[in-house]
Motif scaffolding. Sequence first.
Motif, PDB file in Angstrom:
ATOM      1  N   ILE A 143       0.846  -1.200   0.000  1.00  0.00           N
ATOM      2  CA  ILE A 143       0.000   0.000   0.000  1.00  0.00           C
ATOM      3  C   ILE A 143       0.884   1.253   0.000  1.00  0.00           C
ATOM      4  O   ILE A 143       0.620   2.234  -0.701  1.00  0.00           O
ATOM      5  CB  ILE A 143      -0.950  -0.002   1.219  1.00  0.00           C
ATOM      6  CG1 ILE A 143      -2.000  -1.113   1.061  1.00  0.00           C
ATOM      7  CG2 ILE A 143      -1.649   1.356   1.369  1.00  0.00           C
ATOM      8  CD1 ILE A 143      -2.887  -1.294   2.280  1.00  0.00           C
ATOM      9  N   ALA A 144       1.979   1.185   0.792  1.00  0.00           N
ATOM     10  CA  ALA A 144       2.924   2.315   0.826  1.00  0.00           C
ATOM     11  C   ALA A 144       3.583   2.518  -0.535  1.00  0.00           C
ATOM     12  O   ALA A 144       3.745   3.652  -1.000  1.00  0.00           O
ATOM     13  CB  ALA A 144       3.981   2.072   1.901  1.00  0.00           C
ATOM     14  N   VAL A 145       3.968   1.415  -1.193  1.00  0.00           N
ATOM     15  CA  VAL A 145       4.575   1.515  -2.530  1.00  0.00           C
ATOM     16  C   VAL A 145       3.568   2.096  -3.524  1.00  0.00           C
ATOM     17  O   VAL A 145       3.920   2.916  -4.380  1.00  0.00           O
ATOM     18  CB  VAL A 145       5.057   0.128  -3.010  1.00  0.00           C
ATOM     19  CG1 VAL A 145       5.502   0.181  -4.479  1.00  0.00           C
ATOM     20  CG2 VAL A 145       6.218  -0.361  -2.144  1.00  0.00           C
ATOM     21  N   PHE A 159      12.786  10.398  -4.367  1.00  0.00           N
ATOM     22  CA  PHE A 159      13.379   9.970  -3.088  1.00  0.00           C
ATOM     23  C   PHE A 159      12.399   9.121  -2.278  1.00  0.00           C
ATOM     24  O   PHE A 159      12.796   8.425  -1.330  1.00  0.00           O
ATOM     25  CB  PHE A 159      13.804  11.186  -2.258  1.00  0.00           C
ATOM     26  CG  PHE A 159      12.659  12.017  -1.756  1.00  0.00           C
ATOM     27  CD1 PHE A 159      12.066  11.731  -0.526  1.00  0.00           C
ATOM     28  CD2 PHE A 159      12.156  13.073  -2.517  1.00  0.00           C
ATOM     29  CE1 PHE A 159      11.006  12.497  -0.060  1.00  0.00           C
ATOM     30  CE2 PHE A 159      11.098  13.829  -2.052  1.00  0.00           C
ATOM     31  CZ  PHE A 159      10.506  13.551  -0.826  1.00  0.00           C
ATOM     32  N   ILE A 160      11.098   9.172  -2.653  1.00  0.00           N
ATOM     33  CA  ILE A 160      10.087   8.396  -1.935  1.00  0.00           C
ATOM     34  C   ILE A 160      10.377   6.904  -2.017  1.00  0.00           C
ATOM     35  O   ILE A 160      10.167   6.154  -1.049  1.00  0.00           O
ATOM     36  CB  ILE A 160       8.673   8.695  -2.502  1.00  0.00           C
ATOM     37  CG1 ILE A 160       8.221  10.102  -2.093  1.00  0.00           C
ATOM     38  CG2 ILE A 160       7.656   7.660  -2.032  1.00  0.00           C
ATOM     39  CD1 ILE A 160       7.949  10.242  -0.600  1.00  0.00           C
ATOM     40  N   ASP A 161      10.868   6.432  -3.154  1.00  0.00           N
ATOM     41  CA  ASP A 161      11.112   4.996  -3.355  1.00  0.00           C
ATOM     42  C   ASP A 161      12.106   4.424  -2.341  1.00  0.00           C
ATOM     43  O   ASP A 161      11.778   3.498  -1.599  1.00  0.00           O
ATOM     44  CB  ASP A 161      11.572   4.758  -4.788  1.00  0.00           C
ATOM     45  CG  ASP A 161      11.835   3.294  -5.074  1.00  0.00           C
ATOM     46  OD1 ASP A 161      10.887   2.504  -4.995  1.00  0.00           O
ATOM     47  OD2 ASP A 161      13.006   2.942  -5.358  1.00  0.00           O
ATOM     48  N   PRO A 162      13.338   4.961  -2.242  1.00  0.00           N
ATOM     49  CA  PRO A 162      14.262   4.420  -1.227  1.00  0.00           C
ATOM     50  C   PRO A 162      13.816   4.728   0.197  1.00  0.00           C
ATOM     51  O   PRO A 162      14.081   3.949   1.121  1.00  0.00           O
ATOM     52  CB  PRO A 162      15.594   5.108  -1.549  1.00  0.00           C
ATOM     53  CG  PRO A 162      15.234   6.335  -2.301  1.00  0.00           C
ATOM     54  CD  PRO A 162      14.002   5.984  -3.084  1.00  0.00           C
ATOM     55  N   LEU A 163      13.128   5.869   0.403  1.00  0.00           N
ATOM     56  CA  LEU A 163      12.653   6.206   1.739  1.00  0.00           C
ATOM     57  C   LEU A 163      11.635   5.172   2.219  1.00  0.00           C
ATOM     58  O   LEU A 163      11.649   4.758   3.387  1.00  0.00           O
ATOM     59  CB  LEU A 163      12.027   7.609   1.739  1.00  0.00           C
ATOM     60  CG  LEU A 163      11.505   8.114   3.090  1.00  0.00           C
ATOM     61  CD1 LEU A 163      12.632   8.181   4.116  1.00  0.00           C
ATOM     62  CD2 LEU A 163      10.836   9.485   2.938  1.00  0.00           C
ATOM     63  N   LEU A 164      10.749   4.748   1.313  1.00  0.00           N
ATOM     64  CA  LEU A 164       9.781   3.700   1.662  1.00  0.00           C
ATOM     65  C   LEU A 164      10.491   2.408   2.045  1.00  0.00           C
ATOM     66  O   LEU A 164      10.072   1.711   2.966  1.00  0.00           O
ATOM     67  CB  LEU A 164       8.841   3.444   0.483  1.00  0.00           C
ATOM     68  CG  LEU A 164       7.732   4.464   0.236  1.00  0.00           C
ATOM     69  CD1 LEU A 164       6.999   4.153  -1.064  1.00  0.00           C
ATOM     70  CD2 LEU A 164       6.751   4.483   1.400  1.00  0.00           C
ATOM     71  N   SER A 165      11.570   2.091   1.340  1.00  0.00           N
ATOM     72  CA  SER A 165      12.346   0.882   1.652  1.00  0.00           C
ATOM     73  C   SER A 165      12.853   0.920   3.090  1.00  0.00           C
ATOM     74  O   SER A 165      12.765  -0.066   3.828  1.00  0.00           O
ATOM     75  CB  SER A 165      13.536   0.751   0.694  1.00  0.00           C
ATOM     76  OG  SER A 165      13.099   0.634  -0.626  1.00  0.00           O
TER      77      SER A 165
END
Length: 276
Positions: A143-145, A159-165
Amino acid sequence: MAFFLNLGFTCIEFIGGLFTGSLAILSDALHDLGDSVSIGLSWYFQNLSEKKRNNTFSYGYKRFSLLGAIINAVVLLVGSVIIISRAVPQVLNPTEVNEKGMLYIAIFGVLVNGVAVLRLRKGSSINERVISLHLLEDVLGWIAVLVGSLLIMYFDWYFIDPLLSVLIALFIIYNVFVNIKKSFSIILQATPEEIDLEKVHKRLRTIPEVIEVHDCHVWSMDGEYHVLSAHLVLDKSYDLRLQAAIKKRAKYLLHELGIEHSTLEFELKDEHCKDC
């Protein structure tokens, strides 16, 4: 079903992560690969835990279920550390990703892991609860992705992609430590949280013939199957038939408190007990 769903979707994740260039998806693929191995082990240990007792394991195989939960937790912990080590540098230097591909894979991820959670939601052992929790975390992660892909799509926030990781990995690590703590508590034979020893003593003393309870120990085999041993001091000597009736009453009261197996020893009030 949860095992094969997770394993099949892991393969799709690796392909989708490489295609979209999303570190979040590749990180989750690594996480799900660990989950697949862990679910397979947990599946095996859960079945093994149902075996009856024998000369080697006189209490039965119930703790093998707990072993599956510990292995699962360790795999998740290692995977999460790897995810964080790869994702943190990319938070500062993000790269472009295929946000539409991320969106489609995220929707598929929510559906697949959602079905797996529904299959395991009725599980009652720690092993089953740990696996169900991890699959629920996967649903939340996807859901976050999904939300992240929409933010990248409309605002170019790569930057959202690595931050979500990083956030997903930290959430996993927190829950891993919670479950490992509970598992080791059982291994070290701590009194189960849901068992109140004072309440056990009071309940046993409601039996008219029992005037004192001591040397009382309670532990759990797997988080569900609780075991007790105790000395019951009787007000006077009774024949074996009446002792059997007292013991039957005591075991019934203990069963109401969630204790499945109990070993009780009778004593007289003037008898010296070296275990006190």
